[in-house]
Motif scaffolding. Sequence first.
Motif, PDB file in Angstrom:
ATOM      1  N   LYS A 110       4.402  31.072   5.099  1.00 45.86           N
ATOM      2  CA  LYS A 110       4.615  29.625   5.054  1.00 45.86           C
ATOM      3  C   LYS A 110       4.292  29.102   3.661  1.00 45.86           C
ATOM      4  O   LYS A 110       3.140  29.195   3.199  1.00 45.86           O
ATOM      5  N   VAL A 111       5.288  28.565   2.973  1.00 45.38           N
ATOM      6  CA  VAL A 111       5.087  27.988   1.644  1.00 45.38           C
ATOM      7  C   VAL A 111       4.507  26.585   1.827  1.00 45.38           C
ATOM      8  O   VAL A 111       5.155  25.714   2.411  1.00 45.38           O
ATOM      9  N   THR A 112       3.295  26.368   1.350  1.00 42.55           N
ATOM     10  CA  THR A 112       2.587  25.113   1.636  1.00 42.55           C
ATOM     11  C   THR A 112       3.087  23.935   0.794  1.00 42.55           C
ATOM     12  O   THR A 112       3.228  22.827   1.297  1.00 42.55           O
ATOM     13  N   ASN A 113       3.336  24.162  -0.486  1.00 41.58           N
ATOM     14  CA  ASN A 113       3.867  23.087  -1.327  1.00 41.58           C
ATOM     15  C   ASN A 113       5.345  22.884  -1.031  1.00 41.58           C
ATOM     16  O   ASN A 113       6.125  23.834  -1.090  1.00 41.58           O
ATOM     17  N   GLN A 114       5.736  21.656  -0.718  1.00 42.05           N
ATOM     18  CA  GLN A 114       7.120  21.379  -0.338  1.00 42.05           C
ATOM     19  C   GLN A 114       8.099  21.561  -1.493  1.00 42.05           C
ATOM     20  O   GLN A 114       9.275  21.809  -1.277  1.00 42.05           O
ATOM     21  N   LYS A 115       7.624  21.420  -2.704  1.00 38.27           N
ATOM     22  CA  LYS A 115       8.490  21.661  -3.871  1.00 38.27           C
ATOM     23  C   LYS A 115       7.633  22.067  -5.058  1.00 38.27           C
ATOM     24  O   LYS A 115       6.422  21.814  -5.095  1.00 38.27           O
ATOM     25  N   GLY A 116       8.284  22.708  -6.019  1.00 39.70           N
ATOM     26  CA  GLY A 116       7.569  23.135  -7.206  1.00 39.70           C
ATOM     27  C   GLY A 116       8.478  23.941  -8.110  1.00 39.70           C
ATOM     28  O   GLY A 116       9.703  23.973  -7.913  1.00 39.70           O
ATOM     29  N   TYR A 117       7.906  24.598  -9.113  1.00 40.52           N
ATOM     30  CA  TYR A 117       8.707  25.453  -9.992  1.00 40.52           C
ATOM     31  C   TYR A 117       7.857  26.593 -10.516  1.00 40.52           C
ATOM     32  O   TYR A 117       6.635  26.522 -10.544  1.00 40.52           O
ATOM     33  N   ILE A 118       8.548  27.662 -10.893  1.00 44.29           N
ATOM     34  CA  ILE A 118       7.891  28.829 -11.490  1.00 44.29           C
ATOM     35  C   ILE A 118       8.496  29.034 -12.871  1.00 44.29           C
ATOM     36  O   ILE A 118       9.723  29.030 -13.025  1.00 44.29           O
ATOM     37  N   SER A 119       7.649  29.207 -13.858  1.00 47.39           N
ATOM     38  CA  SER A 119       8.096  29.447 -15.231  1.00 47.39           C
ATOM     39  C   SER A 119       7.367  30.666 -15.764  1.00 47.39           C
ATOM     40  O   SER A 119       6.139  30.761 -15.663  1.00 47.39           O
ATOM     41  N   SER A 120       8.115  31.615 -16.301  1.00 49.45           N
ATOM     42  CA  SER A 120       7.495  32.809 -16.883  1.00 49.45           C
ATOM     43  C   SER A 120       8.463  33.460 -17.864  1.00 49.45           C
ATOM     44  O   SER A 120       9.604  33.027 -18.013  1.00 49.45           O
ATOM     45  N   TRP A 121       7.985  34.508 -18.511  1.00 51.03           N
ATOM     46  CA  TRP A 121       8.835  35.285 -19.418  1.00 51.03           C
ATOM     47  C   TRP A 121       9.062  36.648 -18.762  1.00 51.03           C
ATOM     48  O   TRP A 121       8.107  37.368 -18.445  1.00 51.03           O
ATOM     49  N   LEU A 122      10.329  36.975 -18.509  1.00 51.93           N
ATOM     50  CA  LEU A 122      10.665  38.189 -17.771  1.00 51.93           C
ATOM     51  C   LEU A 122      10.870  39.377 -18.709  1.00 51.93           C
ATOM     52  O   LEU A 122      11.556  39.270 -19.731  1.00 51.93           O
ATOM     53  N   LYS A 123      10.295  40.504 -18.306  1.00 56.49           N
ATOM     54  CA  LYS A 123      10.446  41.746 -19.058  1.00 56.49           C
ATOM     55  C   LYS A 123      10.877  42.840 -18.094  1.00 56.49           C
ATOM     56  O   LYS A 123      10.773  42.690 -16.874  1.00 56.49           O
ATOM     57  N   GLU A 124      11.363  43.958 -18.647  1.00 52.24           N
ATOM     58  CA  GLU A 124      11.883  45.049 -17.820  1.00 52.24           C
ATOM     59  C   GLU A 124      11.170  46.347 -18.153  1.00 52.24           C
ATOM     60  O   GLU A 124      10.998  46.698 -19.319  1.00 52.24           O
ATOM     61  N   THR A 125      10.767  47.071 -17.101  1.00 53.33           N
ATOM     62  CA  THR A 125      10.118  48.364 -17.302  1.00 53.33           C
ATOM     63  C   THR A 125      11.177  49.437 -17.552  1.00 53.33           C
ATOM     64  O   THR A 125      12.380  49.197 -17.391  1.00 53.33           O
ATOM     65  N   SER A 126      10.719  50.624 -17.911  1.00 50.94           N
ATOM     66  CA  SER A 126      11.639  51.741 -18.147  1.00 50.94           C
ATOM     67  C   SER A 126      12.364  52.150 -16.868  1.00 50.94           C
ATOM     68  O   SER A 126      13.420  52.772 -16.908  1.00 50.94           O
ATOM     69  N   SER A 127      11.787  51.790 -15.710  1.00 50.27           N
ATOM     70  CA  SER A 127      12.427  52.103 -14.425  1.00 50.27           C
ATOM     71  C   SER A 127      13.293  50.945 -13.921  1.00 50.27           C
ATOM     72  O   SER A 127      13.663  50.896 -12.762  1.00 50.27           O
TER      73      SER A 127
END
Length: 299
Positions: free
Chosen positions: A179-196
Motif C-alpha cells: 500500500k503506497v501511503t502518499n497519494q502522490k509524489g515523485y522520484i528523482s535519481s541518476w540511473l546507472k547500468e551494471t556490467s550485467s
Amino acid sequence: MAKYQTPKDKHSLYFKVAHTSLLLPFLLEAMPNRGRNSVKSILKRGQVTVDDHIETKHDYRLHPGQTIAILKNKAAVKQNVLIGMSILYEDQDIIVIQKEAGLLSIATLKEKKMTAYHQLVEHVQRENPQNKIFVVHRLDKDTSGVMMFAKNERTKKKLQSSWKESVKKRLYVALVEGKVTNQKGYISSWLKETSSHRMYSSSVKNDGQHAVTNYQVIQSNTDYSLLELQLETGRKNQIRVHMQDLGHPVVGDKKYGSKQNPIRRLGLHAKTLSFVHPTTGKQLTFDAEVPKVFWKMSK
C-alpha cells in the motif's frame, strides 16, 4: 473447459480454464485433432494468449478463471493478421500500435521474427517492398500498451531529436506491491547500468542519467497499489528502478525487487502517448485500456 468465440474476433478460439493445469496439456485437450508437435508450433509462433499476454512456455501453469485465446492457423498465416499487437493509427510517416505483454519490441539474439518491429516491416512491405520501419522508442517485452514507430528515416530523426518537446504526455500505470501511503509524489535519481545490464539509482548529482518519475495512487488495498506514472524523462527501466526505490516494486518484476507474481506478467502498462505529429504539427493522443487484472488486484 468452456469453448467460445467472440463476435469481435473471429480469428481466435477462446477457452475458460476450469482447473489448475499446465499450458501444453490444456492445449492438447482443447485441440484434440492436433498432434503434440503441431500444438508446440502454435505456442512457439505466439498464437496463444493467456488473459492479456502472449505465452510461449509449454510448462506455464494455468489457474481457474483464466481466459485462453488461440489464434487460428488460417488467420495467423493471412497477411493482415498481426500477432500480439494491433494498429491504432497509421499514416505516411508514423504507425502507432497497442502491444500486448509478451511480445518483443525488437529482435534479440534468440528471437528475430516474433517482434512488433518485424511484423510491421512485413505489414508496410505488402504495399511496397522498399518500405521500411524505424524504431523511435521501446517497451520491455513484458510491458503492454501504446508504442510508436516511424515509417521513414526523416521522421525518426525528427522525433528522436525533439522527443522531449514533441511528447506532451506519456502516462503509464503500474501495479506495485504493498500500500503506497502518499497519494502522490515523485522520484528523482541518476540511473546507472551494471556490467550485467541491471539499472540502479545513484543519489549523487550528475552520476549517471537524470531520471524523474511522477506518481499518483489510483486505488489501493493492503497488498497492492495501482499507480499512474508520468515520465519527465525516458530512461531504460526507469519506472521499474524507481518503484523499487519507492519500496513498492512492480508486481512480477523479480529483477527489481518483486517477491511475488500473482498476475503472471509484469504489472506495467503504457496507457497514454500524446505527441505533436512531426509533419502536420497536430497533437495526437492514443490510449490503451488498463488490463482488467490490474484493477482487480488493487481493488
